[in-house]
Design a protein around this motif. Structure first.
Motif, PDB file in Angstrom:
ATOM      1  N   CYS A   3     -51.447  89.981  36.345  1.00  0.00           N
ATOM      2  CA  CYS A   3     -52.306  91.098  35.975  1.00  0.00           C
ATOM      3  C   CYS A   3     -52.755  91.019  34.518  1.00  0.00           C
ATOM      4  O   CYS A   3     -52.073  90.439  33.671  1.00  0.00           O
ATOM      5  CB  CYS A   3     -51.574  92.418  36.171  1.00  0.00           C
ATOM      6  N   ALA A   4     -53.902  91.651  34.257  1.00  0.00           N
ATOM      7  CA  ALA A   4     -54.386  91.863  32.894  1.00  0.00           C
ATOM      8  C   ALA A   4     -54.662  93.344  32.735  1.00  0.00           C
ATOM      9  O   ALA A   4     -55.347  93.955  33.564  1.00  0.00           O
ATOM     10  CB  ALA A   4     -55.654  91.050  32.646  1.00  0.00           C
ATOM     11  N   LEU A  19     -64.514  92.908  33.833  1.00  0.00           N
ATOM     12  CA  LEU A  19     -65.289  92.110  34.795  1.00  0.00           C
ATOM     13  C   LEU A  19     -65.096  90.620  34.557  1.00  0.00           C
ATOM     14  O   LEU A  19     -64.948  89.832  35.502  1.00  0.00           O
ATOM     15  CB  LEU A  19     -66.775  92.475  34.688  1.00  0.00           C
ATOM     16  N   LYS A  20     -65.063  90.225  33.282  1.00  0.00           N
ATOM     17  CA  LYS A  20     -64.941  88.797  32.945  1.00  0.00           C
ATOM     18  C   LYS A  20     -63.552  88.267  33.300  1.00  0.00           C
ATOM     19  O   LYS A  20     -63.417  87.183  33.868  1.00  0.00           O
ATOM     20  CB  LYS A  20     -65.223  88.618  31.446  1.00  0.00           C
ATOM     21  N   LEU A  21     -62.503  89.016  32.982  1.00  0.00           N
ATOM     22  CA  LEU A  21     -61.135  88.567  33.289  1.00  0.00           C
ATOM     23  C   LEU A  21     -60.889  88.512  34.795  1.00  0.00           C
ATOM     24  O   LEU A  21     -60.130  87.680  35.285  1.00  0.00           O
ATOM     25  CB  LEU A  21     -60.103  89.484  32.625  1.00  0.00           C
ATOM     26  N   ALA A  22     -61.551  89.404  35.520  1.00  0.00           N
ATOM     27  CA  ALA A  22     -61.411  89.397  36.983  1.00  0.00           C
ATOM     28  C   ALA A  22     -62.097  88.187  37.589  1.00  0.00           C
ATOM     29  O   ALA A  22     -61.543  87.504  38.455  1.00  0.00           O
ATOM     30  CB  ALA A  22     -61.999  90.680  37.562  1.00  0.00           C
ATOM     31  N   ALA A  26     -59.337  85.186  37.031  1.00  0.00           N
ATOM     32  CA  ALA A  26     -58.707  85.494  38.318  1.00  0.00           C
ATOM     33  C   ALA A  26     -57.482  86.397  38.196  1.00  0.00           C
ATOM     34  O   ALA A  26     -56.481  86.208  38.872  1.00  0.00           O
ATOM     35  CB  ALA A  26     -58.348  84.199  39.053  1.00  0.00           C
ATOM     36  N   TYR A  27     -57.565  87.385  37.325  1.00  0.00           N
ATOM     37  CA  TYR A  27     -56.482  88.358  37.192  1.00  0.00           C
ATOM     38  C   TYR A  27     -56.760  89.600  38.015  1.00  0.00           C
ATOM     39  O   TYR A  27     -57.910  89.997  38.192  1.00  0.00           O
ATOM     40  CB  TYR A  27     -56.307  88.775  35.726  1.00  0.00           C
ATOM     41  N   SER A 224     -57.135  82.693  28.160  1.00  0.00           N
ATOM     42  CA  SER A 224     -56.934  81.544  29.047  1.00  0.00           C
ATOM     43  C   SER A 224     -55.894  80.566  28.496  1.00  0.00           C
ATOM     44  O   SER A 224     -55.481  80.648  27.337  1.00  0.00           O
ATOM     45  CB  SER A 224     -58.263  80.802  29.243  1.00  0.00           C
ATOM     46  N   ASP A 225     -55.492  79.611  29.339  1.00  0.00           N
ATOM     47  CA  ASP A 225     -54.569  78.550  28.907  1.00  0.00           C
ATOM     48  C   ASP A 225     -55.180  77.687  27.817  1.00  0.00           C
ATOM     49  O   ASP A 225     -54.459  77.091  27.016  1.00  0.00           O
ATOM     50  CB  ASP A 225     -54.212  77.654  30.107  1.00  0.00           C
ATOM     51  N   LYS A 226     -56.502  77.604  27.793  1.00  0.00           N
ATOM     52  CA  LYS A 226     -57.186  76.735  26.823  1.00  0.00           C
ATOM     53  C   LYS A 226     -56.911  77.150  25.381  1.00  0.00           C
ATOM     54  O   LYS A 226     -57.061  76.355  24.462  1.00  0.00           O
ATOM     55  CB  LYS A 226     -58.704  76.775  27.061  1.00  0.00           C
TER      56      LYS A 226
END
Length: 243
Positions: A3-4, A19-22, A26-27, A224-226
């Motif tokens: 979750c975020a 909207l962007k994180l979803a 993919a949170y 993100s992981d990046k």
């Protein structure tokens, strides 16, 4: 379920971040709101239209008891859920010259930005440390790094959050938790709708206001992981108005 949580996630920059994180990260999104349930439900509907999942959580980030109560209840109902990303976005402005500033205009701005950061982040930090992963992103402002006349309260709150970002980042870095701040300049939202855009863009080298989605793109990258080797930073996104 990963979750975020986005505080003040129902409108403006907060909504764009949800909207962007979803869609990109993919949170499952926890949309926090304080009063505008209609806007929160609208954001929820737009996330679901993307094929992603979300839910709304009502609490005032400045109210420690309310934050704990709502989040404890949510945890009990979702024992398998892990909050990996916190975006401390909730904030208000109560602009005016300092000489005429009322105590409530000072206190409310500090409470929501600074105590809101403490109340929400502190609730999840031990779990993040145990799971050895986390992304904490604090929404600050050009006012918090440069200072803006007529916004001594807002500049104080956001400047304090910049300092908190730097300190916490050093405490938790070994556990793969990053803590960064994002400092937008003039972004086209409800909050800036009353400003004289034509006059203000003369001060902005990029010659325009930013869009909420541009801020959301930066937040999504930091979440993100990046972005694992970026921590303790305040990243300006202001069209060149201040660096």
């Amino acid at each position: 379920m990963k979750c975020a949580l986005v505080t003040g996630g129902s409108r403006g920059i907060g909504k764009a971040i949800c909207l962007k994180l979803a869609s990109e990260n993919a949170y499952h999104i926890l949309i926090n709101y304080q009063s505008n349930k209609e806007a929160a439900l609208q954001t929820l509907a737009e996330i679901e239209a993307l094929g992603a999942t979300a839910e709304i959580l009502k609490f005032d980030v400045a109210d420690h008891e309310a934050v704990n109560k709502v989040l404890h209840t949510w945890k009990e109902n979702n024992p398998q859920a892990v909050v990996e990303v916190i975006v401390n976005n909730a904030g208000i402005t109560r602009d005016g010259l300092f000489m005429w500033m009322q105590p409530e205009d000072w206190k409310s701005v500090i409470d929501i930005t600074l105590n809101g950061f403490y109340n929400v982040t502190n609730f999840f930090i031990q779990e993040m440390l145990r799971s050895k992963y986390g992304r904490i992103i604090n929404m600050v402002s050009v006012s918090g790094v440069k200072g803006t006349p007529g916004q001594t309260n807002y500049s104080a709150a956001k400047g304090a959050l910049v300092a908190a970002t730097k300190a916490l980042a050093q405490e938790v870095a070994k556990r793969k938790i990053t803590v960064n701040a994002v400092a937008p300049g003039f972004i086209r939202t409800d909050m800036t709708a009353d400003l004289d855009e034509k006059e203000l863009i003369k001060m902005i080298p990029a010659n325009r206001f930013g869009e909420a989605e541009e801020v959301a793109n930066l937040v999504a990258f930091l979440a993100s992981d990046k972005a694992g080797y970026i921590t303790g930073e305040t990243i300006n996104i202001n069209g060149g108005i201040y660096s």
